[in-house]
Scaffold this active site. Structure first.
Site, mmCIF file in Angstrom:
data_model
loop_
_atom_site.group_PDB
_atom_site.id
_atom_site.type_symbol
_atom_site.label_atom_id
_atom_site.label_comp_id
_atom_site.label_asym_id
_atom_site.label_seq_id
_atom_site.Cartn_x
_atom_site.Cartn_y
_atom_site.Cartn_z
ATOM 1 N N SER A 123 0.820 -1.218 0.000
ATOM 2 C CA SER A 123 0.000 0.000 0.000
ATOM 3 C C SER A 123 0.854 1.268 0.000
ATOM 4 C CB SER A 123 -0.948 0.010 1.200
ATOM 5 O OG SER A 123 -0.213 -0.019 2.407
ATOM 6 N N HIS A 130 9.851 -1.625 1.700
ATOM 7 C CA HIS A 130 9.979 -1.781 3.149
ATOM 8 C C HIS A 130 9.861 -3.238 3.550
ATOM 9 C CE1 HIS A 130 5.786 -0.909 2.090
ATOM 10 N NE2 HIS A 130 5.439 -1.737 3.071
HETATM 11 P P1 AMP Z 1 2.402 -2.411 2.901
HETATM 12 O O1 AMP Z 1 0.895 -2.647 2.943
HETATM 13 O O2 AMP Z 1 3.217 -3.651 2.839
HETATM 14 O O3 AMP Z 1 2.742 -1.410 1.825
HETATM 15 O O4 AMP Z 1 2.747 -1.766 4.302
HETATM 16 C C1 AMP Z 1 2.588 -0.411 4.575
HETATM 17 C C2 AMP Z 1 2.569 -0.267 6.063
HETATM 18 O O5 AMP Z 1 2.806 1.089 6.384
HETATM 19 C C3 AMP Z 1 1.222 -0.651 6.714
HETATM 20 O O6 AMP Z 1 1.435 -1.718 7.628
HETATM 21 C C4 AMP Z 1 0.791 0.638 7.402
HETATM 22 O O7 AMP Z 1 0.169 0.411 8.641
HETATM 23 C C5 AMP Z 1 2.109 1.372 7.547
HETATM 24 N N1 AMP Z 1 2.030 2.814 7.650
HETATM 25 C C6 AMP Z 1 1.327 3.655 6.856
HETATM 26 N N2 AMP Z 1 1.521 4.931 7.233
HETATM 27 C C7 AMP Z 1 2.367 4.894 8.283
HETATM 28 C C8 AMP Z 1 2.942 5.889 9.130
HETATM 29 N N3 AMP Z 1 2.698 7.188 8.955
HETATM 30 N N4 AMP Z 1 3.770 5.496 10.126
HETATM 31 C C9 AMP Z 1 4.032 4.184 10.314
HETATM 32 N N5 AMP Z 1 3.521 3.202 9.549
HETATM 33 C C10 AMP Z 1 2.692 3.548 8.550
#
Ligand code: AMP
Length: 113
Positions: free
Chosen positions: A94, A99
């Site tokens: 997302s 990461h």
């Molecule tokens: P992915 O779905 O693998 O792209 O993971 C994105 C992650 O980023 C999700 O687990 C979200 O909860 C996390 N996330 C989004 N915005 C933030 C933020 N501002 N600080 C920390 N984590 C975040």
């Protein structure tokens, strides 16, 4: 690559609970944790997803793994943790800044959902 929320965290434009930083990467707690330990390890270099990393990123990608290991250890989960990297929207990515999720502190199923 366009700016993402993670580049804003790197640039300190928005706050995060940072647990590790060095010249090449940053590790901070996920804002929506899925386990007692849920930290994200990101490169400072903007790479949107693993498929677009270059061969020359080999050392950087290895570094992210070693930092993930260090974070798990430092947080008390060194014996059992899971690393996840989503590559592509179809599998759950997302935020399009590469990461590693470092997860620990509960039971995990296999195969993952
Ligand atoms: P992915 O779905 O693998 O792209 O993971 C994105 C992650 O980023 C999700 O687990 C979200 O909860 C996390 N996330 C989004 N915005 C933030 C933020 N501002 N600080 C920390 N984590 C975040």
């Amino acid at each position: 690559m366009s700016d993402t929320i993670f580049s804003k965290i790197i640039n300190r434009e928005i706050e995060a609970d940072i647990v590790h930083e060095d010249d090449h990467c940053l590790a901070f707690r996920d804002v929506n944790p899925q386990a007692p330990l849920h930290v994200l390890v990101i490169p400072k270099k903007p790479i949107d997803k693993l498929v677009n990393a270059a061969d020359s990123d080999q050392a950087l990608l290895g570094h992210l793994m070693l930092v993930a290991r260090r974070v798990a250890r430092d947080q008390g989960y060194g014996d059992a943790f899971r690393l996840v990297m989503n590559n592509g929207e179809a599998v759950g990515q997302s935020v399009f800044h590469l990461h590693l999720h470092v997860l620990g502190g509960r039971a995990f199923e296999w195969p993952p959902g």
